[in-house]
Design a protein around this motif. Structure first.
Motif, PDB file in Angstrom:
ATOM      1  N   ALA A  16     -71.338 -59.743 120.854  1.00  0.00           N
ATOM      2  CA  ALA A  16     -72.437 -59.147 121.105  1.00  0.00           C
ATOM      3  C   ALA A  16     -72.445 -57.940 119.940  1.00  0.00           C
ATOM      4  N   GLY A  17     -71.359 -57.079 120.268  1.00  0.00           N
ATOM      5  CA  GLY A  17     -71.430 -55.564 119.702  1.00  0.00           C
ATOM      6  C   GLY A  17     -71.364 -56.008 118.069  1.00  0.00           C
ATOM      7  N   ALA A  18     -70.640 -57.087 117.876  1.00  0.00           N
ATOM      8  CA  ALA A  18     -70.469 -57.354 116.110  1.00  0.00           C
ATOM      9  C   ALA A  18     -71.777 -57.684 115.867  1.00  0.00           C
ATOM     10  N   ILE A  19     -72.692 -58.439 116.336  1.00  0.00           N
ATOM     11  CA  ILE A  19     -73.980 -58.913 115.675  1.00  0.00           C
ATOM     12  C   ILE A  19     -74.838 -57.726 115.941  1.00  0.00           C
ATOM     13  N   GLU A  20     -74.762 -56.774 116.897  1.00  0.00           N
ATOM     14  CA  GLU A  20     -75.320 -55.426 116.923  1.00  0.00           C
ATOM     15  C   GLU A  20     -75.222 -54.506 115.813  1.00  0.00           C
ATOM     16  N   LYS A  21     -73.893 -54.472 115.481  1.00  0.00           N
ATOM     17  CA  LYS A  21     -73.546 -53.734 114.245  1.00  0.00           C
ATOM     18  C   LYS A  21     -73.969 -54.503 113.086  1.00  0.00           C
ATOM     19  N   LEU A  22     -73.855 -55.697 112.887  1.00  0.00           N
ATOM     20  CA  LEU A  22     -74.463 -56.148 111.592  1.00  0.00           C
ATOM     21  C   LEU A  22     -75.939 -56.055 111.550  1.00  0.00           C
ATOM     22  N   GLY A  23     -76.661 -56.225 112.544  1.00  0.00           N
ATOM     23  CA  GLY A  23     -78.051 -55.978 112.430  1.00  0.00           C
ATOM     24  C   GLY A  23     -78.335 -54.369 111.930  1.00  0.00           C
ATOM     25  N   THR A  50     -89.687 -60.724 113.364  1.00  0.00           N
ATOM     26  CA  THR A  50     -88.258 -61.197 113.375  1.00  0.00           C
ATOM     27  C   THR A  50     -87.234 -60.254 112.616  1.00  0.00           C
ATOM     28  N   LEU A  51     -87.765 -59.519 111.401  1.00  0.00           N
ATOM     29  CA  LEU A  51     -86.910 -58.751 111.004  1.00  0.00           C
ATOM     30  C   LEU A  51     -86.500 -57.490 111.804  1.00  0.00           C
ATOM     31  N   GLN A  52     -87.457 -56.951 112.921  1.00  0.00           N
ATOM     32  CA  GLN A  52     -86.830 -55.890 113.770  1.00  0.00           C
ATOM     33  C   GLN A  52     -85.914 -56.565 114.739  1.00  0.00           C
ATOM     34  N   ARG A  53     -86.029 -57.723 115.242  1.00  0.00           N
ATOM     35  CA  ARG A  53     -85.141 -58.404 116.031  1.00  0.00           C
ATOM     36  C   ARG A  53     -83.788 -58.460 115.396  1.00  0.00           C
ATOM     37  N   LEU A  54     -83.711 -58.840 113.972  1.00  0.00           N
ATOM     38  CA  LEU A  54     -82.332 -59.174 113.200  1.00  0.00           C
ATOM     39  C   LEU A  54     -81.761 -57.696 113.259  1.00  0.00           C
ATOM     40  N   GLU A  55     -82.494 -56.740 112.980  1.00  0.00           N
ATOM     41  CA  GLU A  55     -81.984 -55.425 112.712  1.00  0.00           C
ATOM     42  C   GLU A  55     -81.492 -54.783 114.099  1.00  0.00           C
ATOM     43  N   ALA A  56     -82.042 -55.248 115.220  1.00  0.00           N
ATOM     44  CA  ALA A  56     -81.952 -54.935 116.369  1.00  0.00           C
ATOM     45  C   ALA A  56     -80.437 -55.403 116.985  1.00  0.00           C
ATOM     46  N   GLY A  64     -79.623 -69.019 109.444  1.00  0.00           N
ATOM     47  CA  GLY A  64     -80.201 -68.872 107.823  1.00  0.00           C
ATOM     48  C   GLY A  64     -80.847 -67.726 107.612  1.00  0.00           C
ATOM     49  N   ILE A  65     -81.435 -67.111 108.510  1.00  0.00           N
ATOM     50  CA  ILE A  65     -82.144 -65.665 108.416  1.00  0.00           C
ATOM     51  C   ILE A  65     -81.011 -64.877 108.080  1.00  0.00           C
ATOM     52  N   VAL A  66     -79.813 -64.763 108.938  1.00  0.00           N
ATOM     53  CA  VAL A  66     -78.859 -63.756 108.619  1.00  0.00           C
ATOM     54  C   VAL A  66     -78.276 -63.960 107.341  1.00  0.00           C
ATOM     55  N   ALA A  67     -78.068 -65.379 106.972  1.00  0.00           N
ATOM     56  CA  ALA A  67     -77.480 -65.629 105.538  1.00  0.00           C
ATOM     57  C   ALA A  67     -78.158 -65.035 104.367  1.00  0.00           C
ATOM     58  N   THR A  68     -79.620 -65.245 104.648  1.00  0.00           N
ATOM     59  CA  THR A  68     -80.607 -64.869 103.625  1.00  0.00           C
ATOM     60  C   THR A  68     -80.551 -63.233 103.390  1.00  0.00           C
ATOM     61  N   ALA A  69     -80.322 -62.553 104.545  1.00  0.00           N
ATOM     62  CA  ALA A  69     -80.139 -61.338 104.467  1.00  0.00           C
ATOM     63  C   ALA A  69     -78.904 -60.712 103.773  1.00  0.00           C
ATOM     64  N   LEU A  70     -78.071 -61.460 104.013  1.00  0.00           N
ATOM     65  CA  LEU A  70     -76.787 -61.105 103.559  1.00  0.00           C
ATOM     66  C   LEU A  70     -76.867 -61.347 102.064  1.00  0.00           C
ATOM     67  N   TRP A  71     -77.636 -62.438 101.604  1.00  0.00           N
ATOM     68  CA  TRP A  71     -77.611 -62.696 100.162  1.00  0.00           C
ATOM     69  C   TRP A  71     -78.562 -61.673  99.662  1.00  0.00           C
ATOM     70  N   LEU A  72     -79.518 -61.108 100.123  1.00  0.00           N
ATOM     71  CA  LEU A  72     -80.268 -59.957  99.588  1.00  0.00           C
ATOM     72  C   LEU A  72     -79.535 -58.858  99.493  1.00  0.00           C
ATOM     73  N   ILE A  73     -78.397 -58.533 100.011  1.00  0.00           N
ATOM     74  CA  ILE A  73     -77.507 -57.348  99.651  1.00  0.00           C
ATOM     75  C   ILE A  73     -76.159 -57.864  98.963  1.00  0.00           C
TER      76      ILE A  73
END
Length: 120
Positions: A16-23, A50-56, A64-73
């Motif tokens: 959970a901490g790693a997911i929060e840090k990723l966001g 949804t983006l706010q939830r991702l970043e939180a 798929g959303i996480v993967a696309t966000a990683l692709w953007l960066i």
């Protein structure tokens, strides 16, 4: 409100901490690029909430959303290596234990065969 799966409720604290840090890291990446929530969400093909939830660090956001966000960066290349068999420490340890057991069994069988031949 969507039903929360049991798996999400049972996330290990470190996960959970790693997911929060990723966001949080994805939020920093967006801000460093001076992108608004709206423009980043459009680029991801998602809504601003949804983006706010991702970043939180909401673990229910789809991979798929996480993967696309990683692709953007330009960090999506790591995805193919995350669960690569050559990095699966648990399986590697099991393979080593099995090899040790096989070696012991073969050594025991060899010793028994030598002892049997010596008795003749």
């Amino acid at each position: 409100m969507p039903k929360t799966t049991r798996a999400l409720l049972q996330l290990p604290p470190s996960t959970a901490g790693a997911i929060e840090k990723l966001g949080a890291d994805l939020a920093v990446a967006r801000l460093r690029r001076k992108e608004s929530l709206r423009s980043w969400a459009q680029r991801l093909g998602i809504t601003v909430p949804t983006l706010q939830r991702l970043e939180a660090g909401d673990p229910s956001v789809g991979i798929g959303i996480v993967a696309t966000a990683l692709w953007l960066i330009q960090r999506d290349g790591e995805l193919g290596r995350l669960a690569a068999p050559e990095h699966d420490q648990g399986a590697i340890e099991m393979d080593v234990r099995e090899a040790i057991e096989l070696g012991r069994a073969r050594a025991q069988a060899s010793a028994e065969a030598r002892a049997s031949r010596a008795k003749r």
